[in-house]
Design an enzyme around this catalytic site. Structure first.
Site, mmCIF file in Angstrom:
data_model
loop_
_atom_site.group_PDB
_atom_site.id
_atom_site.type_symbol
_atom_site.label_atom_id
_atom_site.label_comp_id
_atom_site.label_asym_id
_atom_site.label_seq_id
_atom_site.Cartn_x
_atom_site.Cartn_y
_atom_site.Cartn_z
ATOM 1 N N SER A 45 0.857 -1.185 0.000
ATOM 2 C CA SER A 45 0.000 0.000 0.000
ATOM 3 C C SER A 45 0.894 1.236 0.000
ATOM 4 O O SER A 45 1.895 1.287 0.713
ATOM 5 C CB SER A 45 -0.920 0.009 1.225
ATOM 6 O OG SER A 45 -1.795 1.117 1.140
ATOM 7 N N GLU A 46 0.527 2.232 -0.796
ATOM 8 C CA GLU A 46 1.369 3.409 -0.994
ATOM 9 C C GLU A 46 1.740 4.100 0.309
ATOM 10 O O GLU A 46 2.773 4.766 0.400
ATOM 11 C CB GLU A 46 0.669 4.443 -1.884
ATOM 12 C CG GLU A 46 0.338 3.981 -3.277
ATOM 13 C CD GLU A 46 -1.073 3.439 -3.348
ATOM 14 O OE1 GLU A 46 -1.375 2.435 -2.660
ATOM 15 O OE2 GLU A 46 -1.861 4.024 -4.094
ATOM 16 N N ASN A 47 0.853 4.029 1.303
ATOM 17 C CA ASN A 47 1.126 4.755 2.548
ATOM 18 C C ASN A 47 2.119 4.047 3.456
ATOM 19 O O ASN A 47 2.282 4.454 4.617
ATOM 20 C CB ASN A 47 -0.185 5.087 3.283
ATOM 21 C CG ASN A 47 -1.001 3.852 3.610
ATOM 22 O OD1 ASN A 47 -0.944 2.857 2.893
ATOM 23 N ND2 ASN A 47 -1.756 3.917 4.674
ATOM 24 N N SER A 87 8.376 3.641 0.218
ATOM 25 C CA SER A 87 7.193 3.033 -0.382
ATOM 26 C C SER A 87 7.202 3.228 -1.896
ATOM 27 O O SER A 87 6.899 2.298 -2.659
ATOM 28 C CB SER A 87 5.934 3.650 0.223
ATOM 29 O OG SER A 87 4.798 2.922 -0.158
#
Lengths: 219, 235, 219, 235
Positions: A45-47, A87
């Protein structure tokens, strides 16, 4: 089964064991539900998460653990957390095997438009541009047409691009289509539809597998 | 759904076979801490040649990557400082090896930029020195600065203190150094680890290199004397 | 007291409570011995340490814990470890209050040469260039002259520069000299020497504090 | 010698007074996790105006930095995505606030570059899109790429899970996000922390932001409802 379920279920079959995948906001987040139990996969997940599991069941949410869309999620053993720079290093550096994203328009050369409709819809860019441009494989999961019935798969994009020539495969409720050097190649069609319908709802030429001699496999 | 891939099952020889003649190889470590001595020895045994080696220093004479260099396996060394390695300085001065020096943090940043999928970065470090010679310049706000291209490699050799089977890594103390950067910057990442734990056995907030970056884990069965205290650095 | 001890002792007095400092290889590593007990300071090492203590006593070395010069060191409560990119982000980003480095030559405009003697001594660059260029304050700790007796403090450097105009203060066994917009300003001289000797061994003009009317303080 | 400075002694109002009218302020957080709500409220109370705000998103309507924006304190917002904030999108569309968008990882990288003392970096992200308009281009190996300048700020507002008195920080789970990057990129770094431990109470290998980057620690005495679960995101 809803369109969403049908697309997510079919998309899940594109994932190979051990891959690192990213699921765009919305429809793609349903894909993990259709992976076999204990299927080895690392969801990014990007976060700043690697190793996401399913969405948190009601009452088990962790206030410190959301995905990039704001939904509360779980993690699997072996998960890790990191900052936003690492990320996207993972994404841009080539360690993401598949990104699943939605689309406003996909062109027959693999161009994707999914982030802005000038003057109408411009909430920002988010992580989609880097996912589209740098995932090793980009799979678009989308309804075949817009709500108004216009084809989303077209000869060339009319909206500002997210990235050029980035799409590898398009999965809709009607078809699985690969973007190849020769153009859009129909790999499968939905059992509920027929070739004529798929062609009518597609705004670009479709190449049939095996030059059209064989029946198109269904899903 | 689970993270059940086990990356500890490849023999060290098979993992190291990913390094071919002429490969660019990043090697972690700053002095002894973080240097993957067992992987280096395996690379020496594999006999490949014409390597481009990327490492902070060249370890000290007859240790670590210096063995590869002294054995003539390295065509080019990209590094920061060789002050503790007279053997390699000698080979450099006699033309037996090509050496490319960068300021230490710029070398780290070039590797990081490669791992982050950038083309490079722009810096004013060295702008008033001979380092600017032959560099591509970029004008930023009317002032000239140096463009430093990103650095990537075919293979990275990493030393971790602990790994889980999925490939998550954690480093200890000054053994971290270049390891997490190099682990992002190579097509194939091979990490040796002093301790292997089951997947899920590491604190997810304290993992330094996430599993996605790592291809093979080689368990260290014996932490040999090479990893120990160097008596000549003891006060 | 040796030259080394005298310089390190004097250099220690330049550190203010709570500062973040970096000690170059060699002489500067002796500075902490002359800081008062419990003096609050964070010592940074290029190889990824903040919060170093003194050198490890024999028999207490940790194989995973060396400084950038290869010496075994201790850490204080509150220390942290990080990678080489963050280590130099700290330096270049302006969080290093003082760097102490040695010198081959220092020019009256603050230019420093300390990394290469072409054709003779070229072991590489290391972290010194970034420390010199980016520390908020650069203090040179060095013998006043070379082993041959030639001045190290000169009108302009003859060797390739480490960084231009970077030096703030020079501390030698003979003097404490600040680099100012007007030139080299003598702040203190060693008790064992006299102004004549300092001037004779310096290859550039020295400005006297208070225009020369007052006696130069000693250390 | 010791690390005895105590950075927890400044009152939140005094720390926030470091933010002046017209300041550039970075604010950590991605959604609720990692957003420093108490520092944001203190900034709102301080009444400063014409701020340039740098944050991944603008939180959601009436929450976090959206309060500052809706109160008209922010002249310009540098961000990645506002999809969950209709109020700010409305203000953007009506011209009440200037918004500058970047791809999320490029925004992160610009902040990191600022923190790393670089002038900027070169990337191919967005090269075939309208994002290339008005960008400085650099030619690398014969191909055009985008130069992205580094981003710094006057003040960074950070949320940590735990801090020691010396200013070392650790974050939890997805609350890390932009916080460690921003903590390197501002002249003054103010961090709120849910828990304060004595200096030496954190594992030195698991500290995410070393103390040298942090100027003030504000203890959170009460983890309010703002930090809690957002019911509209519950399935």
């Amino acid at each position: 089964m809803s369109y969403k379920e049908k697309i997510a279920r079919r998309a899940a079959r594109e994932v190979a064991p051990g891959q690192v995948i990213n699921l765009g906001i919305g429809l793609p987040t349903f894909i993990p539900h259709y992976l076999p139990p204990d299927f080895p996969v690392m969801i990014h997940s990007e976060n700043g998460i690697l190793g996401m599991g399913l969405r948190s069941e009601r009452g088990t949410e962790d206030r410190n653990l959301i995905d990039a869309g704001g939904g509360y999620v779980t993690t699997l053993p072996g998960a890790s957390f990191f900052d936003s720079a690492l990320s996207f290093a993972l994404v841009r550096g080539g360690r993401l095997d598949i990104a699943f994203l939605g689309a406003l328009e996909v062109a027959e050369n693999g161009d994707l438009a999914n982030w802005i409709i000038p003057g109408k819809f411009a909430p920002g860019i988010g992580g989609g541009m880097e996912l589209a441009q740098k995932a090793r494989r980009l799979i678009i999961t989308t309804t075949h047409t817009t709500k108004k019935g216009d084809p989303k798969i077209i000869r060339s994009c009319t909206l500002p691009l997210t990235a050029a020539g980035c799409v590898d495969t398009i999965i809709t409720e009607l078809a699985v289509i690969d973007v190849t050097d020769d153009g859009l190649t129909l790999r499968e069609i939905a059992a509920e539809t027929d070739l004529e319908t798929v062609r009518n709802r597609t705004g670009a030429d479709l190449i049939l597998p095996g030059g059209g001699a064989a029946a198109v496999p269904t899903f | 759904m689970g993270i059940t891939m086990d990356k500890t099952t490849t023999a060290v020889e098979a993992a190291i076979a990913r390094v071919g003649d002429g490969a660019a190889v990043m090697v972690g470590g700053f002095g002894v801490p973080g240097t993957p001595f067992i992987l280096i020895d395996a690379l020496l045994d594999a006999g490949v040649e014409n390597l481009t080696l990327i490492k902070n220093e060249a370890n000290e004479d007859h240790m670590g990557v210096s063995k590869l260099i002294e054995a003539g396996r390295v065509k080019k060394l990209i590094t920061s400082h060789l002050g503790l390695n007279g053997a390699v300085i000698g080979m450099m001065n006699s033309g037996e090896i090509e050496v490319e020096f960068y300021p230490q943090g710029i070398l780290a940043e070039k590797i990081r930029a490669g791992g982050a999928g950038l083309l490079g970065f722009v810096t004013d470090i060295g702008i008033d020195t001979i380092l600017r010679e032959n560099k591509q310049m970029v004008t930023v706000n009317g002032k000239e600065a140096i463009f430093e291209p990103a650095l990537t490699a075919d293979v990275a050799l990493i030393h971790a203190s602990v790994a889980d089977r999925a490939g998550n890594l954690a480093y200890t103390k000054s053994g971290r150094n270049f390891n997490p950067l190099m682990a992002t910057a190579a097509d194939c990442v091979i990490a040796e680890a002093e301790r292997i734990v089951e997947t899920g056995g590491l604190d997810p907030d304290a993992i330094h290199t996430p599993a996605a970056f790592v291809d093979h884990i080689v368990p260290i069965r014996d932490v040999t004397a090479e990893y120990g205290i160097l008596q000549h650095h003891v006060v």
